[in-house]
Design a protein around this motif. Sequence first.
Motif, PDB file in Angstrom:
ATOM      1  N   ILE A  86      17.854  68.339  36.082  1.00 33.07           N
ATOM      2  CA  ILE A  86      17.535  67.809  34.756  1.00 33.07           C
ATOM      3  C   ILE A  86      17.426  66.296  34.836  1.00 33.07           C
ATOM      4  O   ILE A  86      18.322  65.620  35.357  1.00 33.07           O
ATOM      5  N   LEU A  87      16.333  65.772  34.314  1.00 36.16           N
ATOM      6  CA  LEU A  87      16.059  64.343  34.342  1.00 36.16           C
ATOM      7  C   LEU A  87      15.944  63.834  32.909  1.00 36.16           C
ATOM      8  O   LEU A  87      15.232  64.430  32.090  1.00 36.16           O
ATOM      9  N   GLY A  88      16.639  62.746  32.615  1.00 33.93           N
ATOM     10  CA  GLY A  88      16.595  62.220  31.258  1.00 33.93           C
ATOM     11  C   GLY A  88      16.726  60.711  31.238  1.00 33.93           C
ATOM     12  O   GLY A  88      16.895  60.062  32.274  1.00 33.93           O
ATOM     13  N   SER A  89      16.661  60.160  30.052  1.00 27.20           N
ATOM     14  CA  SER A  89      16.740  58.716  29.870  1.00 27.20           C
ATOM     15  C   SER A  89      18.196  58.249  29.870  1.00 27.20           C
ATOM     16  O   SER A  89      19.045  58.839  29.201  1.00 27.20           O
ATOM     17  N   ARG A  90      18.460  57.182  30.618  1.00 27.46           N
ATOM     18  CA  ARG A  90      19.789  56.590  30.642  1.00 27.46           C
ATOM     19  C   ARG A  90      20.066  55.781  29.367  1.00 27.46           C
ATOM     20  O   ARG A  90      21.210  55.471  29.039  1.00 27.46           O
ATOM     21  N   ASP A  91      19.013  55.459  28.645  1.00 27.66           N
ATOM     22  CA  ASP A  91      19.121  54.522  27.532  1.00 27.66           C
ATOM     23  C   ASP A  91      19.404  55.174  26.185  1.00 27.66           C
ATOM     24  O   ASP A  91      19.491  54.478  25.176  1.00 27.66           O
ATOM     25  N   THR A  92      19.514  56.489  26.139  1.00 31.45           N
ATOM     26  CA  THR A  92      19.800  57.154  24.870  1.00 31.45           C
ATOM     27  C   THR A  92      21.015  58.064  25.009  1.00 31.45           C
ATOM     28  O   THR A  92      21.085  58.878  25.929  1.00 31.45           O
ATOM     29  N   GLN A  93      21.968  57.887  24.120  1.00 30.25           N
ATOM     30  CA  GLN A  93      23.168  58.726  24.137  1.00 30.25           C
ATOM     31  C   GLN A  93      22.818  60.188  23.880  1.00 30.25           C
ATOM     32  O   GLN A  93      23.474  61.095  24.393  1.00 30.25           O
ATOM     33  N   THR A  94      21.777  60.407  23.097  1.00 31.31           N
ATOM     34  CA  THR A  94      21.355  61.786  22.804  1.00 31.31           C
ATOM     35  C   THR A  94      20.975  62.509  24.085  1.00 31.31           C
ATOM     36  O   THR A  94      21.365  63.664  24.315  1.00 31.31           O
ATOM     37  N   SER A  95      20.220  61.841  24.950  1.00 31.23           N
ATOM     38  CA  SER A  95      19.797  62.441  26.212  1.00 31.23           C
ATOM     39  C   SER A  95      20.997  62.790  27.085  1.00 31.23           C
ATOM     40  O   SER A  95      21.073  63.885  27.658  1.00 31.23           O
ATOM     41  N   ILE A  96      21.947  61.891  27.172  1.00 30.53           N
ATOM     42  CA  ILE A  96      23.140  62.130  27.992  1.00 30.53           C
ATOM     43  C   ILE A  96      23.941  63.309  27.448  1.00 30.53           C
ATOM     44  O   ILE A  96      24.393  64.179  28.206  1.00 30.53           O
ATOM     45  N   ARG A  97      24.087  63.363  26.132  1.00 31.79           N
ATOM     46  CA  ARG A  97      24.842  64.462  25.517  1.00 31.79           C
ATOM     47  C   ARG A  97      24.163  65.801  25.753  1.00 31.79           C
ATOM     48  O   ARG A  97      24.817  66.805  26.067  1.00 31.79           O
TER      49      ARG A  97
END
Length: 316
Positions: free
Chosen positions: A263-274
């Motif tokens: 899974i690849l996501g943006s480091r800059d958004t808390q939503t993505s990390i969650r």
Amino acid sequence: MKKIIKHFFLLTGLATGCIYGINKFIDTTSGIKKLLSSNSGHFFEWRFGNIFYTKHGEGSPILLIHDLHPASSSIEWSKMIKKLSKQHTVYTIDLLGCGRSDKPGLTYTNYMFVQLITDFVKKVIEQKTDVIVTGDSCSFTLMAANMDDKIFDRIFLVSPPSLESLVKNPTKQTDFVKKVLELPIIGTFCYNLQMLEDKITDLFEQKYYRKKAFISANLKDSYYESAHLNHSNGRFLYGSILGNYTNINIIPALKKLENPIYILGSRDTQTSIRIIDSYVKYDENIETAYISNCNKLPQLEEPEKLYEIISMFYDE
């Protein structure tokens, strides 16, 4: 009283004529630049319509699947094809209801897309393939892998949706919205209002890109054209999405799948990390990576970084 009724029907006719004229104008002008040519690809004759796809390079196959949105198309992967095709046979696809593929007037369901990509792999690629998929399309890709373990090997999920959003079911309210959008004149007009050029710009600036200066006019025009190809019949897909017909609970599949999943996501958004953390909760074997300075579409905003991460996972 007769005059009132006569005036009512006259005004109704004029209003309908104006709306029809606006729809016709958008239909005529949206594709004037012809940015989404079908000359560069092929068509797969599927049971519900012709599916546009491209094939590049040589080597083990990779299927690239764009986000599930009527303005999306395989143009989403335009900056990754050349990089990936150096070592792989790269297939891109315009999903039914999107881009250059047919846009039939039917209810689009998650299982329908499961059938589409399963048939595409079996009849076009004709061997087990790796897949890289974006956004809401992640759900039916995982469901397809769960239903048939012979179609996918590695599965890369780019900016997948929240698990909570995928369990939303159709309701009377969402079904009403879907039915309005399916109306020939009023529905087309309502859809066109949601797919105006300004709305496409908002989509890029608020969801797709972190750095607004990197958004090219041609890219936005390609999405605008995609949304209105085939006489704005993307409204049927849009209605099904808003009606929650493309949703499905993927948690049981996550628990069962044995495919390598990244899974690849943006480091800059808390939503993505969650969201990514919630996926790992149900499958601890999932590998994750984060990309900085991007939003939902790193394949367009930070293609070099995305390619480096994918290559790193291949080299493990």
